[in-house]
Design a protein around this motif. Structure first.
Motif, PDB file in Angstrom:
ATOM      1  N   ILE A 130       0.806  -1.038   0.007  1.00 56.00           N
ATOM      2  CA  ILE A 130      -0.091   0.089   0.040  1.00 56.00           C
ATOM      3  C   ILE A 130       0.814   1.186  -0.134  1.00 56.00           C
ATOM      4  O   ILE A 130       1.527   1.261   0.844  1.00 56.00           O
ATOM      5  CB  ILE A 130      -0.972  -0.006   1.121  1.00 56.00           C
ATOM      6  CG1 ILE A 130      -1.791  -1.291   1.184  1.00 56.00           C
ATOM      7  CG2 ILE A 130      -1.811   1.216   1.375  1.00 56.00           C
ATOM      8  CD1 ILE A 130      -2.218  -1.978   2.394  1.00 56.00           C
ATOM      9  N   THR A 131       0.958   2.168  -0.877  1.00 59.13           N
ATOM     10  CA  THR A 131       1.586   3.151  -1.073  1.00 59.13           C
ATOM     11  C   THR A 131       0.612   4.451  -0.714  1.00 59.13           C
ATOM     12  O   THR A 131      -0.470   4.445  -0.391  1.00 59.13           O
ATOM     13  CB  THR A 131       2.093   3.426  -2.446  1.00 59.13           C
ATOM     14  OG1 THR A 131       1.170   3.750  -3.364  1.00 59.13           O
ATOM     15  CG2 THR A 131       2.932   2.256  -2.945  1.00 59.13           C
ATOM     16  N   SER A 132       1.161   5.513  -0.903  1.00 51.08           N
ATOM     17  CA  SER A 132       0.490   6.811  -0.547  1.00 51.08           C
ATOM     18  C   SER A 132      -0.728   7.057  -1.567  1.00 51.08           C
ATOM     19  O   SER A 132      -1.704   7.541  -1.026  1.00 51.08           O
ATOM     20  CB  SER A 132       1.436   8.147  -0.616  1.00 51.08           C
ATOM     21  OG  SER A 132       2.535   7.757  -1.510  1.00 51.08           O
ATOM     22  N   ASN A 133      -0.647   6.695  -2.573  1.00 53.75           N
ATOM     23  CA  ASN A 133      -1.685   6.762  -3.440  1.00 53.75           C
ATOM     24  C   ASN A 133      -2.303   5.509  -4.255  1.00 53.75           C
ATOM     25  O   ASN A 133      -2.958   5.523  -5.355  1.00 53.75           O
ATOM     26  CB  ASN A 133      -1.614   7.865  -4.429  1.00 53.75           C
ATOM     27  CG  ASN A 133      -0.420   7.904  -5.083  1.00 53.75           C
ATOM     28  OD1 ASN A 133       0.274   6.701  -5.131  1.00 53.75           O
ATOM     29  ND2 ASN A 133       0.288   9.083  -5.492  1.00 53.75           N
ATOM     30  N   ASN A 134      -1.743   4.332  -4.018  1.00 57.71           N
ATOM     31  CA  ASN A 134      -2.191   2.860  -4.907  1.00 57.71           C
ATOM     32  C   ASN A 134      -1.983   1.860  -3.787  1.00 57.71           C
ATOM     33  O   ASN A 134      -1.546   1.880  -2.800  1.00 57.71           O
ATOM     34  CB  ASN A 134      -1.200   2.931  -5.827  1.00 57.71           C
ATOM     35  CG  ASN A 134      -1.921   2.808  -7.127  1.00 57.71           C
ATOM     36  OD1 ASN A 134      -2.837   2.434  -7.239  1.00 57.71           O
ATOM     37  ND2 ASN A 134      -1.405   3.620  -8.366  1.00 57.71           N
ATOM     38  N   VAL A 135      -2.679   0.603  -4.410  1.00 62.01           N
ATOM     39  CA  VAL A 135      -2.397  -0.713  -3.824  1.00 62.01           C
ATOM     40  C   VAL A 135      -1.968  -1.411  -4.851  1.00 62.01           C
ATOM     41  O   VAL A 135      -2.450  -1.662  -5.937  1.00 62.01           O
ATOM     42  CB  VAL A 135      -3.694  -1.137  -2.999  1.00 62.01           C
ATOM     43  CG1 VAL A 135      -3.628  -2.522  -2.405  1.00 62.01           C
ATOM     44  CG2 VAL A 135      -4.182  -0.305  -1.941  1.00 62.01           C
ATOM     45  N   PHE A 136      -0.751  -2.187  -4.693  1.00 57.54           N
ATOM     46  CA  PHE A 136      -0.427  -3.166  -5.607  1.00 57.54           C
ATOM     47  C   PHE A 136      -0.319  -4.874  -5.176  1.00 57.54           C
ATOM     48  O   PHE A 136      -0.215  -4.677  -3.876  1.00 57.54           O
ATOM     49  CB  PHE A 136       1.171  -2.777  -5.721  1.00 57.54           C
ATOM     50  CG  PHE A 136       1.261  -1.500  -6.672  1.00 57.54           C
ATOM     51  CD1 PHE A 136       1.318  -1.249  -7.924  1.00 57.54           C
ATOM     52  CD2 PHE A 136       1.393  -0.259  -5.716  1.00 57.54           C
ATOM     53  CE1 PHE A 136       1.671  -0.210  -8.610  1.00 57.54           C
ATOM     54  CE2 PHE A 136       1.242   0.938  -6.488  1.00 57.54           C
ATOM     55  CZ  PHE A 136       1.595   1.135  -7.847  1.00 57.54           C
ATOM     56  N   ALA A 137      -0.532  -5.671  -5.772  1.00 60.88           N
ATOM     57  CA  ALA A 137      -0.426  -6.954  -5.332  1.00 60.88           C
ATOM     58  C   ALA A 137       0.632  -7.757  -5.785  1.00 60.88           C
ATOM     59  O   ALA A 137       0.872  -7.779  -6.860  1.00 60.88           O
ATOM     60  CB  ALA A 137      -1.855  -7.678  -5.792  1.00 60.88           C
ATOM     61  N   ALA A 138       1.515  -8.433  -5.021  1.00 65.09           N
ATOM     62  CA  ALA A 138       2.725  -9.003  -5.330  1.00 65.09           C
ATOM     63  C   ALA A 138       2.764 -10.502  -5.064  1.00 65.09           C
ATOM     64  O   ALA A 138       2.341 -10.552  -3.754  1.00 65.09           O
ATOM     65  CB  ALA A 138       3.878  -8.109  -5.043  1.00 65.09           C
ATOM     66  N   ASP A 139       3.374 -11.382  -5.863  1.00 65.31           N
ATOM     67  CA  ASP A 139       3.786 -12.718  -5.422  1.00 65.31           C
ATOM     68  C   ASP A 139       5.191 -12.624  -4.437  1.00 65.31           C
ATOM     69  O   ASP A 139       5.271 -13.468  -3.599  1.00 65.31           O
ATOM     70  CB  ASP A 139       3.997 -13.719  -6.554  1.00 65.31           C
ATOM     71  CG  ASP A 139       2.480 -13.901  -7.342  1.00 65.31           C
ATOM     72  OD1 ASP A 139       1.550 -14.483  -6.698  1.00 65.31           O
ATOM     73  OD2 ASP A 139       2.381 -13.010  -8.461  1.00 65.31           O
TER      74      ASP A 139
END
Ligand SMILES: Cc1cc2nc3c(=O)[nH]c(=O)nc-3n(C[C@H](O)[C@H](O)[C@H](O)COP(=O)(O)OP(=O)(O)OC[C@H]3O[C@@H](n4cnc5c(N)ncnc54)[C@H](O)[C@@H]3O)c2cc1C
Length: 398
Positions: A185-194
């Motif tokens: 979770i960043t200041s303005n986004n959510v990324f999903a990673a393996d």
């Protein structure tokens, strides 16, 4: 498609991204960098030296990665037409009690396979560096200079050409594991990673805690290195690179003179505790970060053991006269007036609980992450080799 997220767009994160895609172009790889530019911190504020591998314990990660990384870096610069120069450097004992340490260094260099590294006479020292004084010296022909910001930006360009993505202005604030994936979770986004690879430099301990949910066994202690520059009309005092014999108890090399690839000659860096992790000025203070450094048991032990050296470094930070005096050991005719302010860099130095400043590179794996917990100098020289090592660890998982 499997997704790998790399946190940190410094030279280590970018080299890692590039090496992963060179080995497996089918993977999705994303670099998240909190700044609006790449390589703004350690990578963009270092001495720009291509280290030969002289100093490092044979067989250590520093020795093996520096020697391999040296060759990989030179090949890369040649292929990508990045300017570099193999200038060679002298390491100079200025007092007789340093001579045994200098001899040990030479022995170590030879053990690390540095051909041509040799003791030189004082007449030869004067030929290499006419203004330098000392009682004994060695010459290391392999050492060179390069602009590491340019190198890192080119890694970034090649990484993107191979299909990688770089997001700038994405400060990672949180991470949690949901259904076997890591949500970053960043200041303005959510990324999903393996898999998450933590190359966050000065914040790598914090990011490791965020991803693993466990207290880190090491703390990053920020040590600022301040530089002066030689005035243009005094640059003739240094032909290439002049180094002192380092204190073997300390992980820093001591104030030295470095001709820079982008022009000019730098003198420094010293090593003082920074009161903020990204504190480039003496007045930069972050009370909670400072309190964390001071409260860390390992740092307290280091401070007790090396308080005299630390106070000396601090004094030199405030007194230009004292800084000049340290430099005059190598170039006696240098005066305070020959030096102008030259900026600073902050080193991310891992310190364990027991009071050890971690000497070697440290890369630790956990269920969903690979964490680079200590990548100080010579990590810029070694970057492609470190990147390759991490890529190997990462690709075994897929
Ligand atoms: C003064 C000094 C002199 C040095 N001289 C040399 C030298 O001559 N030769 C050499 O080989 N090495 C040298 N080094 C060491 C070398 O510069 C470092 O080892 C190397 O740059 C480390 O690279 P890195 O990518 O790990 O860290 P960095 O370059 O610091 O990159 C880490 C990145 O992570 C980002 N980041 C941090 N937190 C977050 C977050 N929450 N979210 C997103 N991004 C985040 C930062 O913004 C940063 O861009 C020197 C270092 C210093 C400080």
């Amino acid at each position: 498609m499997q997704h790998i997220i790399i946190i940190g767009g410094g030279i280590v994160g970018l080299a890692t991204g590039l090496k992963i895609l060179e080995r497996n172009p089918a993977l999705k790889v994303t670099v998240l960098e909190k700044e609006q530019e790449l390589a703004k911190h350690q990578t963009g504020n270092n001495s720009g030296v291509i280290h030969s591998g002289l100093y490092y314990k044979p067989g250590s990660l520093k020795a093996t990665n520096c020697i391999q990384g040296y060759h990989d870096l030179i090949n890369f610069c040649q292929t990508e037409e990045i300017p570099f120069e193999l200038t060679g450097k002298v390491v100079v004992a200025t007092r007789t009690e340093q001579v045994p340490l200098l001899n040990n260094l030479l022995k170590r260099g030879i053990e690390n396979g540095l051909e041509g590294t040799r003791e030189i006479s004082l007449t030869e020292l004067r030929e290499y560096e006419p203004h330098c004084a000392g009682v004994a010296a060695i010459f290391v022909p392999q050492t060179g200079i390069v602009d590491y910001k340019k190198v890192a930006e080119t890694y970034g360009k090649k990484f993107q050409e191979k299909g990688g993505t770089i997001h700038l202005g994405q400060k990672v604030n949180k991470a949690k594991t949901v259904n076997g994936k890591v949500e970053v979770i960043t200041s303005n986004n959510v990324f999903a990673a393996d898999l998450v690879i933590n190359c966050a430099g000065l914040y790598s301990d914090k990011i490791a805690e965020m991803i693993t949910g466990e207290k880190s066994t090491v703390k990053i202690i920020p040590f600022r290195g301040e530089y002066y520059k030689l005035k243009k009309e005094k640059e003739y005092l240094v032909k290439n690179l002049i180094y002192p014999v380092p204190d073997p108890n300390f992980p820093f090399l001591g104030v030295h003179f470095t001709r820079m690839m982008k022009g000019g000659v730098e003198a420094g860096p010293n090593a003082v505790l920074a009161f903020k992790r990204e504190g480039y000025k003496r007045t930069d203070v972050n009370l909670s970060e400072l309190a964390e450094s001071l409260a860390w048991p390992g740092f307290q032990k280091v401070a007790c053991k090396y308080w005299k050296t630390g106070m000396g470094e601090m004094y030199r930070s405030f007194s230009k006269a004292a800084f000049t005096k340290a430099l005059q050991e190598l170039i006696p005719e240098l005066t305070e007036d020959d030096l102008v302010d030259g900026g600073a860099g902050v080193r991310a130095q891992a310190c364990d609980r027991d009071g050890g400043l971690v000497d070697d590179f440290s890369i630790k794996e956990s269920t969903h992450s690979i964490n680079v917990l200590n990548a100080p100098s010579p990590a810029a020289t070694s970057s492609l080799s470190i990147g390759n090592t991490i890529a190997e660890m990462a690709l075994k998982r897929f």
